[in-house]
Scaffold this motif. Structure first.
Motif, PDB file in Angstrom:
ATOM      1  N   LYS A 103       3.979  10.183  -9.646  1.00 16.68           N
ATOM      2  CA  LYS A 103       3.798  10.306 -10.880  1.00 16.68           C
ATOM      3  C   LYS A 103       2.348  11.419 -10.957  1.00 16.68           C
ATOM      4  N   LYS A 104       2.309  12.096  -9.280  1.00 16.87           N
ATOM      5  CA  LYS A 104       1.170  12.687  -9.284  1.00 16.87           C
ATOM      6  C   LYS A 104       2.301  14.126  -9.498  1.00 16.87           C
TER       7      LYS A 104
ATOM      8  N   ALA B 238       7.697  -5.722  -7.860  1.00 18.71           N
ATOM      9  CA  ALA B 238       8.936  -7.634  -8.180  1.00 18.71           C
ATOM     10  C   ALA B 238       9.223  -7.435  -6.725  1.00 18.71           C
ATOM     11  N   LEU B 239      10.196  -7.007  -6.552  1.00 17.92           N
ATOM     12  CA  LEU B 239      10.756  -7.800  -4.844  1.00 17.92           C
ATOM     13  C   LEU B 239       9.502  -8.092  -3.828  1.00 17.92           C
TER      14      LEU B 239
ATOM     15  N   LYS C 123       1.366  -1.250   0.249  1.00 20.14           N
ATOM     16  CA  LYS C 123      -0.242   0.197  -0.088  1.00 20.14           C
ATOM     17  C   LYS C 123       1.000   1.384  -0.166  1.00 20.14           C
ATOM     18  N   THR C 124       1.863   1.316   1.160  1.00 13.73           N
ATOM     19  CA  THR C 124       2.508   2.631   0.899  1.00 13.73           C
ATOM     20  C   THR C 124       3.433   2.592  -0.137  1.00 13.73           C
ATOM     21  N   LEU C 125       3.921   1.295  -1.044  1.00 15.37           N
ATOM     22  CA  LEU C 125       4.645   1.616  -2.050  1.00 15.37           C
ATOM     23  C   LEU C 125       3.502   2.296  -3.622  1.00 15.37           C
TER      24      LEU C 125
ATOM     25  N   SER D 147      12.781   2.429 -11.330  1.00 14.49           N
ATOM     26  CA  SER D 147      12.545   2.981  -9.864  1.00 14.49           C
ATOM     27  C   SER D 147      11.635   2.118  -9.013  1.00 14.49           C
ATOM     28  N   TRP D 148      10.311   2.282  -9.525  1.00 16.36           N
ATOM     29  CA  TRP D 148       8.951   0.985  -9.338  1.00 16.36           C
ATOM     30  C   TRP D 148       8.620  -0.300  -9.667  1.00 16.36           C
TER      31      TRP D 148
END
Length: 167
Positions: free
Chosen positions: A64-65, A113-114, A54-56, A107-108
Motif C-alpha cells: 500500500k505504501k 482468509a486462508l 505478521k509477515t502478510l 491479492s490480499w
C-alpha cells in the motif's frame, strides 16, 4: 521371627511386583512425554501462523505504501509537466488508483482468509486434542491407581501361595 530365607523370599516377591509396576510407570511417563510433545507441536504451529500473519500484514502495508508513493509521483509528474490537468487526465489517474486498490484487495483478501482458516482450524484441533489428552491422562491415572492396588493384592497372594505358613 522370620528367618533370613523367609525375608529373602518376601524381598524377591516384592522385587518382582515392584519391577513390574515400575515398568508400567515408565510406560506411563513415556505417554505423558508424548502428550507434551504433541502440545509443543501446537505451540510451534501457532508461532508459525502468528509469524505468517505478521509477515502478510507487513507485506500488505508495504504494498500500500509503494502504491501510494507511486500515485503521488504520477500526480507530481503530471503537475510538473505543466499539462493542463483537464478532466480526462484526472479521470485517468482516478481509474488507475481504483484499479490498483481493487488489485490489492484481490491479492490480499484470499491470503488473509486462508491464514484465518488455518488459525481457526489449528485452534479447534488443538482444543480437541487437549480435551482428548486430558481425558486419557485422567483415565490413565485412575487405572494406574487400580493397578497399584491390584499389585499389592497380587504380592500378598503370591507370598501366600509360595509360603503358606505365613499367610
Amino acid at each position: 521371627m522370620a528367618t533370613a530365607q523367609e525375608k529373602q523370599f518376601v524381598n524377591q516377591v516384592d522385587m518382582i511386583w515392584d519391577g513390574w509396576l515400575n515398568n508400567l510407570k515408565t510406560v506411563q511417563n513415556f505417554q505423558e512425554d508424548l502428550q507434551q510433545k504433541a502440545l509443543q507441536a501446537f505451540s510451534y504451529q501457532k508461532e508459525l501462523l502468528d509469524f505468517s500473519v505478521k509477515t502478510l500484514n507487513t507485506m500488505e502495508e508495504e504494498s500500500k505504501k509503494v502504491t501510494k508513493d507511486w500515485n503521488e509521483k504520477i500526480q507530481s509528474n503530471v503537475k510538473q509537466s505543466r499539462i493542463n490537468q483537464n478532466e480526462q487526465v484526472s479521470e485517468w489517474l482516478n481509474n488507475i488508483q481504483d484499479v490498483t486498490e481493487r488489485v490489492q484487495l484481490l491479492s490480499w483478501n484470499p491470503s488473509h482468509a486462508l491464514l484465518d482458516l488455518f488459525i481457526e482450524s489449528q485452534k479447534q484441533l488443538e482444543a480437541t486434542i487437549k480435551k482428548t489428552l486430558d481425558s486419557q491422562q485422567k483415565e490413565r491415572t485412575e487405572n494406574f491407581k487400580k493397578i497399584e492396588e491390584l499389585t499389592e493384592q497380587m504380592k500378598a497372594t503370591h507370598k501366600g501361595i509360595l509360603n503358606p505358613t505365613k499367610a
